[in-house]
Design an enzyme around this catalytic site. Structure first.
Site, PDB file in Angstrom:
ATOM      1  N   HIS A  97       0.847  -1.205   0.000  1.00 27.58           N
ATOM      2  CA  HIS A  97       0.000   0.000   0.000  1.00 27.58           C
ATOM      3  C   HIS A  97       0.871   1.238   0.000  1.00 27.58           C
ATOM      4  O   HIS A  97       2.007   1.226   0.463  1.00 27.58           O
ATOM      5  CB  HIS A  97      -0.949   0.016   1.209  1.00 27.58           C
ATOM      6  CG  HIS A  97      -0.234  -0.066   2.524  1.00 27.58           C
ATOM      7  ND1 HIS A  97       0.235  -1.246   3.028  1.00 27.58           N
ATOM      8  CD2 HIS A  97       0.113   0.891   3.400  1.00 27.58           C
ATOM      9  CE1 HIS A  97       0.840  -1.019   4.176  1.00 27.58           C
ATOM     10  NE2 HIS A  97       0.789   0.272   4.433  1.00 27.58           N
ATOM     11  N   HIS A  99       0.834   5.390   0.981  1.00 26.85           N
ATOM     12  CA  HIS A  99       0.142   6.447   1.724  1.00 26.85           C
ATOM     13  C   HIS A  99       0.149   7.728   0.883  1.00 26.85           C
ATOM     14  O   HIS A  99       1.192   8.111   0.350  1.00 26.85           O
ATOM     15  CB  HIS A  99       0.884   6.778   3.022  1.00 26.85           C
ATOM     16  CG  HIS A  99       0.971   5.649   4.002  1.00 26.85           C
ATOM     17  ND1 HIS A  99       0.229   5.612   5.159  1.00 26.85           N
ATOM     18  CD2 HIS A  99       1.724   4.513   4.005  1.00 26.85           C
ATOM     19  CE1 HIS A  99       0.531   4.510   5.840  1.00 26.85           C
ATOM     20  NE2 HIS A  99       1.440   3.821   5.159  1.00 26.85           N
TER      21      HIS A  99
HETATM   22  P1  AMP Z   1       2.161   0.836   7.258  1.00 24.35           P
HETATM   23  O1  AMP Z   1       2.786   1.203   8.585  1.00 24.35           O
HETATM   24  O2  AMP Z   1       2.786   1.546   6.103  1.00 24.35           O
HETATM   25  O3  AMP Z   1       2.083  -0.668   7.067  1.00 24.35           O
HETATM   26  O4  AMP Z   1       0.697   1.432   7.308  1.00 24.35           O
HETATM   27  C1  AMP Z   1      -0.440   0.715   7.680  1.00 24.35           C
HETATM   28  C2  AMP Z   1      -1.550   1.720   7.811  1.00 24.35           C
HETATM   29  O5  AMP Z   1      -2.781   1.034   7.775  1.00 24.35           O
HETATM   30  C3  AMP Z   1      -1.519   2.528   9.127  1.00 24.35           C
HETATM   31  O6  AMP Z   1      -1.373   3.907   8.845  1.00 24.35           O
HETATM   32  C4  AMP Z   1      -2.876   2.206   9.762  1.00 24.35           C
HETATM   33  O7  AMP Z   1      -3.462   3.321  10.376  1.00 24.35           O
HETATM   34  C5  AMP Z   1      -3.694   1.727   8.569  1.00 24.35           C
HETATM   35  N1  AMP Z   1      -4.784   0.801   8.893  1.00 24.35           N
HETATM   36  C6  AMP Z   1      -4.705  -0.314   9.650  1.00 24.35           C
HETATM   37  N2  AMP Z   1      -5.897  -0.928   9.701  1.00 24.35           N
HETATM   38  C7  AMP Z   1      -6.744  -0.184   8.942  1.00 24.35           C
HETATM   39  C8  AMP Z   1      -8.129  -0.291   8.597  1.00 24.35           C
HETATM   40  N3  AMP Z   1      -8.901  -1.309   9.025  1.00 24.35           N
HETATM   41  N4  AMP Z   1      -8.674   0.666   7.789  1.00 24.35           N
HETATM   42  C9  AMP Z   1      -7.904   1.689   7.342  1.00 24.35           C
HETATM   43  N5  AMP Z   1      -6.603   1.838   7.626  1.00 24.35           N
HETATM   44  C10 AMP Z   1      -6.030   0.933   8.421  1.00 24.35           C
END
Ligand code: AMP
Ligand code: ZN
Length: 130
Positions: A97, A99
């Protein structure tokens, strides 16, 4: 079990910003800044190093389109595009993913800082990378 696959399959609710056949974009629950969005391929792949070119290209297209849209609609003055690859880089969800983090001021909740690091021989670095 992958939380983003569950979101893509509709088993877990999400706030969808954009969706097509291959890519989904949702609001990040943490909203580091207003409008913080995650762009992900629908196909499960762990990270950018594991992903095939087509998957990355499809995501890139959506990142380009949504960055413009989000900055325009929120009135942000810029944005950061961030991908964490691997736990060492801060990846917590192991489904690729990206951001999109709209930026409103240098003092908002985001901080990227490069610390002073060892000087490198750039010719040698280039030989390693090619
Ligand atoms: P990363 O640290 O780059 O793996 O980012 C994972 C992101 O996913 C974090 O910013 C979380 O806030 C986000 N996240 C986790 N669970 C969910 C969810 N159910 N819906 C939306 N975002 C989420
Ligand atoms: Zn997944």
């Amino acid at each position: 079990m992958c939380i983003f696959c569950d979101i893509i399959e509709g088993k877990i609710p999400s706030y969808k910003v954009y969706e097509d056949e291959d890519v989904l974009a949702i609001l990040d629950v943490s909203q580091v800044t207003y409008g913080h969005t995650l762009v992900m391929p629908k196909k499960h792949v762990e990270n950018i190093v594991e992903a095939d070119e087509e998957t990355i290209e499809k995501c890139a297209k959506v990142i380009g389109k949504l960055s413009k849209q989000i900055v325009k609609k929120t009135g942000a003055v810029g944005c950061n595009i961030l991908n964490n690859c691997g736990e060492v880089a801060g990846q917590t969800v192991h489904h690729l993913h990206f951001h999109i983090i709209p930026r409103y001021s240098e003092n908002d909740a985001v901080e990227f800082k490069f610390k002073e690091s060892k000087k490198q021989d750039l010719e040698e670095v280039l030989r390693t990378l090619k």
